[in-house]
Design an enzyme around this catalytic site. Sequence first.
Site, PDB file in Angstrom:
ATOM      1  N   GLN A  45     -19.210 -57.300 -40.125  1.00  0.00           N
ATOM      2  CA  GLN A  45     -19.750 -58.443 -39.403  1.00  0.00           C
ATOM      3  C   GLN A  45     -19.183 -59.752 -39.938  1.00  0.00           C
ATOM      4  O   GLN A  45     -18.788 -60.641 -39.176  1.00  0.00           O
ATOM      5  CB  GLN A  45     -21.282 -58.463 -39.455  1.00  0.00           C
ATOM      6  CG  GLN A  45     -21.960 -57.447 -38.556  1.00  0.00           C
ATOM      7  CD  GLN A  45     -21.724 -57.708 -37.082  1.00  0.00           C
ATOM      8  OE1 GLN A  45     -21.382 -58.816 -36.655  1.00  0.00           O
ATOM      9  NE2 GLN A  45     -21.921 -56.674 -36.276  1.00  0.00           N
TER      10      GLN A  45
ATOM     11  N   GLU B 248     -15.889 -30.255 -24.185  1.00  0.00           N
ATOM     12  CA  GLU B 248     -17.096 -30.235 -23.364  1.00  0.00           C
ATOM     13  C   GLU B 248     -18.261 -30.996 -24.001  1.00  0.00           C
ATOM     14  O   GLU B 248     -19.229 -31.329 -23.332  1.00  0.00           O
ATOM     15  CB  GLU B 248     -17.524 -28.791 -23.087  1.00  0.00           C
ATOM     16  CG  GLU B 248     -16.610 -28.032 -22.156  1.00  0.00           C
ATOM     17  CD  GLU B 248     -16.573 -28.608 -20.747  1.00  0.00           C
ATOM     18  OE1 GLU B 248     -17.516 -29.308 -20.356  1.00  0.00           O
ATOM     19  OE2 GLU B 248     -15.568 -28.373 -20.048  1.00  0.00           O
TER      20      GLU B 248
ATOM     21  N   HIS C  59     -29.454 -59.681 -38.914  1.00  0.00           N
ATOM     22  CA  HIS C  59     -30.359 -58.538 -38.987  1.00  0.00           C
ATOM     23  C   HIS C  59     -31.682 -59.060 -39.534  1.00  0.00           C
ATOM     24  O   HIS C  59     -31.689 -59.882 -40.458  1.00  0.00           O
ATOM     25  CB  HIS C  59     -29.754 -57.502 -39.926  1.00  0.00           C
ATOM     26  CG  HIS C  59     -30.381 -56.140 -39.886  1.00  0.00           C
ATOM     27  ND1 HIS C  59     -31.146 -55.689 -38.822  1.00  0.00           N
ATOM     28  CD2 HIS C  59     -30.353 -55.114 -40.783  1.00  0.00           C
ATOM     29  CE1 HIS C  59     -31.538 -54.454 -39.071  1.00  0.00           C
ATOM     30  NE2 HIS C  59     -31.087 -54.084 -40.252  1.00  0.00           N
TER      31      HIS C  59
ATOM     32  N   GLN D 106     -28.196 -58.304 -50.061  1.00  0.00           N
ATOM     33  CA  GLN D 106     -29.007 -59.508 -49.854  1.00  0.00           C
ATOM     34  C   GLN D 106     -30.167 -59.555 -50.844  1.00  0.00           C
ATOM     35  O   GLN D 106     -30.487 -60.617 -51.396  1.00  0.00           O
ATOM     36  CB  GLN D 106     -29.534 -59.537 -48.423  1.00  0.00           C
ATOM     37  CG  GLN D 106     -28.461 -59.821 -47.390  1.00  0.00           C
ATOM     38  CD  GLN D 106     -29.004 -59.914 -45.979  1.00  0.00           C
ATOM     39  OE1 GLN D 106     -30.198 -60.095 -45.774  1.00  0.00           O
ATOM     40  NE2 GLN D 106     -28.125 -59.782 -45.000  1.00  0.00           N
TER      41      GLN D 106
ATOM     42  N   GLU E  77     -15.190 -35.329 -23.189  1.00  0.00           N
ATOM     43  CA  GLU E  77     -15.542 -35.681 -21.811  1.00  0.00           C
ATOM     44  C   GLU E  77     -16.603 -36.772 -21.769  1.00  0.00           C
ATOM     45  O   GLU E  77     -16.584 -37.653 -20.918  1.00  0.00           O
ATOM     46  CB  GLU E  77     -16.031 -34.443 -21.047  1.00  0.00           C
ATOM     47  CG  GLU E  77     -16.267 -34.723 -19.564  1.00  0.00           C
ATOM     48  CD  GLU E  77     -16.570 -33.470 -18.755  1.00  0.00           C
ATOM     49  OE1 GLU E  77     -16.914 -33.611 -17.574  1.00  0.00           O
ATOM     50  OE2 GLU E  77     -16.457 -32.354 -19.312  1.00  0.00           O
TER      51      GLU E  77
ATOM     52  N   GLY F 270     -18.954 -55.279 -36.064  1.00  0.00           N
ATOM     53  CA  GLY F 270     -18.150 -56.490 -36.182  1.00  0.00           C
ATOM     54  C   GLY F 270     -16.736 -56.289 -35.676  1.00  0.00           C
ATOM     55  O   GLY F 270     -16.085 -57.227 -35.209  1.00  0.00           O
TER      56      GLY F 270
ATOM     57  N   TYR G 117     -17.797 -60.179 -46.650  1.00  0.00           N
ATOM     58  CA  TYR G 117     -16.689 -59.954 -45.726  1.00  0.00           C
ATOM     59  C   TYR G 117     -16.623 -58.489 -45.325  1.00  0.00           C
ATOM     60  O   TYR G 117     -15.571 -57.858 -45.310  1.00  0.00           O
ATOM     61  CB  TYR G 117     -15.370 -60.406 -46.357  1.00  0.00           C
ATOM     62  CG  TYR G 117     -14.354 -60.906 -45.345  1.00  0.00           C
ATOM     63  CD1 TYR G 117     -14.593 -62.060 -44.605  1.00  0.00           C
ATOM     64  CD2 TYR G 117     -13.153 -60.228 -45.134  1.00  0.00           C
ATOM     65  CE1 TYR G 117     -13.671 -62.532 -43.691  1.00  0.00           C
ATOM     66  CE2 TYR G 117     -12.226 -60.691 -44.222  1.00  0.00           C
ATOM     67  CZ  TYR G 117     -12.483 -61.843 -43.496  1.00  0.00           C
ATOM     68  OH  TYR G 117     -11.571 -62.310 -42.575  1.00  0.00           O
TER      69      TYR G 117
ATOM     70  N   ALA H  85     -29.048 -54.239 -49.041  1.00  0.00           N
ATOM     71  CA  ALA H  85     -29.276 -54.123 -50.481  1.00  0.00           C
ATOM     72  C   ALA H  85     -28.615 -55.285 -51.219  1.00  0.00           C
ATOM     73  O   ALA H  85     -29.164 -55.800 -52.201  1.00  0.00           O
ATOM     74  CB  ALA H  85     -28.744 -52.787 -50.994  1.00  0.00           C
TER      75      ALA H  85
END
Length: 353
Positions: free
Chosen positions: A41, A244, A124, A103, A248, A153, A38, A101
């Site tokens: 994403q 600058e 991914h 996963q 902007e 996400g 959680y 990591a």
Amino acid sequence: MKELKIGSITETAVERKDYPPERVKAILKDEVVAVLGYGVQGRGQSQNMRDNGVTVIVGQRKGGKAYDLCLEDGWVPGTTLFEPEEAAAKGTVVQYLLSDAGQKEMWPRLKPLLTPGKALYFSHGFSIVYHDQTGVIPPKDIDVILCAPKGSGTTVRRLFLEGRGINSSFAIHQDYTGRARERCLALGVAIGSGYLFETNFEKEVFSDLTGERGVLMGAIYGLWLAQYEVLRANGHSPSEAFNETVEEATQSLYPLIAEKGMDWMYANCSTTAQRGALDWFGKFKDASKPVFEKLYESVKSGEETRVVLEANSRKDYRESLEKELKAISESEMWVAGAWVRSLRPEHIDNKAK
């Protein structure tokens, strides 16, 4: 579907209207989508799918900020919120949205739960493409698909709530059921995509890692910092240097580019700005292209993957990350930036008129 033709190249984009709500529901009517993790994403995608009528459950360990967010967002323990392994066992589609990591760390426990006919979904290509480092090699009797939103996400959720859609890449790595493409595209629309562009896992991760380190985050901050420091060294105030350099760009010029393109932004600036930009962009391209070439090779070779997995696996990684982020937030440039942002019109009290 929309087609783009540039010379001999033809690309097709799948539109959200190609998969209206009734078609998405018909494709996913028998699916239970288990979202593991959680983070940004997982949070955005799961809420969008739930709002689109998809049967969604979340796998998140008890304790910690992420679990508290699950409860805050209305996921119910024992009904729609489970431990990751229990959610994966219940799901017919497993959205693997842990960190890269994370996963790698969970894979030995997840793999036995991927029974024949299930779909393993990524946002991914990292774990699949760099399987020699992650160990993530899916069983042959499941679908393996990818839908990668081109944004955070948080943006996925925000655009969905605004009635808009984010651009996403999609890819089919393994089609066991013969339904992988339909599953992938239906899920892609359900998570909030407006347009879906086909790729493969390898190209997705090569472009993604290059982009994050390049113009999306790393390079742009490096350029901003270099210009800010030159202006400050030449006697400009912090607010002037920030205005600058960053304000902007993000508040005026980048929105013009997003609206109609770089040429249109140039055409809507002063002739002095036009001339300067046209004279100098080539110099910046020539100076930075070798860096991008080195970066891409580092991504392609797997060196960036090695660095990420090594860093994220350290026990003190979170503390170290917080220190690095704090150093940025407390730097002069972003202290000035916080003050300048506070002066934007939306922050001004307009009660006295």
